[in-house]
Design a protein around this motif. Structure first.
Motif, short mmCIF file in Angstrom:
data_model
loop_
_atom_site.label_atom_id
_atom_site.label_comp_id
_atom_site.label_asym_id
_atom_site.label_seq_id
_atom_site.Cartn_x
_atom_site.Cartn_y
_atom_site.Cartn_z
N GLU A 180 0.84 -1.20 0.00
CA GLU A 180 0.00 0.00 0.00
C GLU A 180 0.87 1.25 0.00
N SER A 181 1.97 1.21 0.75
CA SER A 181 2.90 2.35 0.74
C SER A 181 3.49 2.53 -0.65
N TRP A 182 3.88 1.42 -1.27
CA TRP A 182 4.44 1.48 -2.63
C TRP A 182 3.42 2.06 -3.60
N LEU A 183 2.17 1.63 -3.51
CA LEU A 183 1.14 2.11 -4.42
C LEU A 183 0.90 3.61 -4.22
N LEU A 220 -13.26 8.45 -5.60
CA LEU A 220 -12.42 7.50 -6.32
C LEU A 220 -11.53 6.79 -5.31
N ALA A 221 -11.61 5.46 -5.29
CA ALA A 221 -10.83 4.66 -4.34
C ALA A 221 -9.87 3.74 -5.09
N ILE A 222 -8.72 3.49 -4.48
CA ILE A 222 -7.75 2.52 -5.02
C ILE A 222 -7.48 1.51 -3.92
N GLU A 223 -7.76 0.23 -4.24
CA GLU A 223 -7.61 -0.84 -3.26
C GLU A 223 -6.52 -1.79 -3.72
N TYR A 224 -5.61 -2.14 -2.79
CA TYR A 224 -4.58 -3.12 -3.13
C TYR A 224 -4.99 -4.48 -2.58
N ASP A 225 -5.13 -5.45 -3.47
CA ASP A 225 -5.48 -6.81 -3.06
C ASP A 225 -4.20 -7.60 -2.83
N GLY A 226 -3.84 -7.76 -1.59
CA GLY A 226 -2.58 -8.40 -1.25
C GLY A 226 -2.70 -9.90 -1.02
N ASP A 227 -1.61 -10.48 -0.50
CA ASP A 227 -1.56 -11.91 -0.27
C ASP A 227 -2.58 -12.39 0.75
N GLN A 228 -3.00 -11.47 1.65
CA GLN A 228 -3.95 -11.91 2.68
C GLN A 228 -5.27 -12.36 2.08
N HIS A 229 -5.57 -11.88 0.84
CA HIS A 229 -6.81 -12.31 0.20
C HIS A 229 -6.73 -13.76 -0.26
N ARG A 230 -5.52 -14.27 -0.44
CA ARG A 230 -5.39 -15.68 -0.78
C ARG A 230 -5.34 -16.55 0.48
N SER A 231 -4.76 -16.01 1.53
CA SER A 231 -4.58 -16.80 2.75
C SER A 231 -5.77 -16.71 3.70
N GLY A 250 -21.91 5.61 -4.96
CA GLY A 250 -21.29 6.54 -5.89
C GLY A 250 -19.78 6.43 -6.03
N TRP A 251 -19.15 5.51 -5.33
CA TRP A 251 -17.70 5.36 -5.40
C TRP A 251 -17.30 4.51 -6.61
N GLU A 252 -16.19 4.87 -7.20
CA GLU A 252 -15.54 4.01 -8.19
C GLU A 252 -14.30 3.42 -7.52
N VAL A 253 -14.16 2.10 -7.61
CA VAL A 253 -13.06 1.41 -6.92
C VAL A 253 -12.15 0.76 -7.96
N ILE A 254 -10.89 1.15 -7.94
CA ILE A 254 -9.88 0.53 -8.79
C ILE A 254 -9.10 -0.46 -7.95
N ARG A 255 -9.12 -1.72 -8.35
CA ARG A 255 -8.44 -2.75 -7.58
C ARG A 255 -7.11 -3.08 -8.24
N VAL A 256 -6.07 -3.17 -7.43
CA VAL A 256 -4.71 -3.41 -7.91
C VAL A 256 -4.19 -4.70 -7.30
N ARG A 261 1.05 -4.14 -13.98
CA ARG A 261 2.22 -3.33 -14.31
C ARG A 261 2.03 -1.93 -13.75
N PRO A 262 3.06 -1.36 -13.13
CA PRO A 262 2.93 -0.03 -12.53
C PRO A 262 2.41 1.03 -13.50
N ALA A 263 2.92 1.04 -14.74
CA ALA A 263 2.48 2.04 -15.71
C ALA A 263 0.99 1.92 -16.00
N GLU A 264 0.49 0.69 -16.07
CA GLU A 264 -0.93 0.47 -16.34
C GLU A 264 -1.78 0.93 -15.15
N VAL A 265 -1.29 0.64 -13.94
CA VAL A 265 -2.01 1.09 -12.74
C VAL A 265 -2.12 2.60 -12.74
N LEU A 266 -1.02 3.26 -13.01
CA LEU A 266 -1.01 4.72 -13.01
C LEU A 266 -1.94 5.28 -14.08
#
Length: 293
Positions: A180-183, A220-231, A250-256, A261-266
């Protein structure tokens, strides 16, 4: 806690050299633990301190873990402030200047204060990793950025201080993982405003979700789906079920995910940000400071 001791002291207390070699193994130069023990990071920090003849100070990432910061593995190299640099595996000695008011006792170990720990991590680690560690430390042991600025003034143009000065305003305890910090840093370096973290979404005055990061004014929200979603299947199901309710408000949620790829996320975030009426932003650069072109 694993038994950690200086070999010469154990021999002086009556342990035979035969038993020392048979039942114990060396952790650091002159420091031993039981042969079949798996040392924790705390055990290794004790060993690092002992190998300095109890004169060193635990610093850096290990110090942040002792202050309660998460995401630190047990095999993380132990940084220790010493007067004489003697390198050995698993130990990172640093002959940096420090004063008594930059040291506190944590679990009977001398450890750099949270502000001094931040001062060191922000200078020595690579930029994205440094912000992730700083976020985690701020979340576990809040420190005043002004105290870090005082250390910057005190020690002058030391190694990495320019990076630290750049990162200090970006620290956010709302980041719940290194990714999340990286994102967040990716978005900032890409020209977007710093996103708010842990945004509450209310339905009838009742919070139904807390979003990782985003822009409240344009929903506008950006959510990072990490490893915890698998475990953690239960948490994953909860997160999936809450998103439709968030979007209905009314929110739009972008899931990462990690494979994006970083460029695509951006690009995705910038496109949504513009479309939803966000403030003017710079055109996307060919590269940012957090990923290569």
């Amino acid at each position: 806690m694993t038994e950690v001791f200086l070999g010469r002291e154990a021999l002086g207390d009556g342990l035979s050299r035969h038993d020392l070699q048979r039942w114990y193994r060396r952790m650091y130069r002159g420091v031993y633990i039981p042969k079949y023990a798996t040392p924790s990071l705390g055990d290794r920090a004790i060993g690092a301190w002992l190998t300095t003849n109890r004169t060193g100070v635990i610093a850096g990432v290990a110090a942040s873990a002792l202050h309660g910061a998460q995401w630190v593995d047990d095999d993380e190299p132990i940084e220790v402030l010493v007067d004489e640099r003697r390198r050995q595996p698993g130990l990172s000695p640093r002959m940096d200047r420090h004063s008594a008011d930059e040291v506190v006792m944590v679990e009977d170990l001398p450890v750099t204060t949270p502000s001094r720990t931040a001062f060191d991590m922000g200078r020595y680690l690579k930029r994205a990793a440094a912000l992730a560690r700083l976020d985690a430390l701020m979340r576990a042991a809040p420190f005043a950025p002004e105290r870090v600025e005082m250390l910057m003034h005190k020690y002058g143009p030391v190694r990495g201080v320019r990076q630290l000065r750049d990162l200090l305003p970006l620290i956010d305890a709302g980041s719940e993982s290194p990714k999340e910090s990286w994102l967040r840093l990716l978005l900032i370096d890409g020209g977007l405003p710093a996103p708010e973290t842990q945004i509450p979404v209310l339905d009838g005055g009742v919070p139904i979700a807390y979003l990782d990061m985003g822009y409240r004014d344009i929903q506008l929200a950006i959510e990072y789906d990490g490893d915890q979603h698998r475990s953690d299947r239960r948490q994953y199901v909860r997160d999936i079920r809450r998103l439709p309710a968030v979007e209905r408000l009314g929110w739009e949620v972008i899931r990462v995910i990690a494979e994006d790829r970083p460029a695509e996320v951006l690009w995705r975030v910038k496109e949504a940000y513009r479309r939803r009426g966000g403030a003017e932003i710079d055109e996307m650069r060919r590269s940012t400071r957090t990923f290569a072109a």
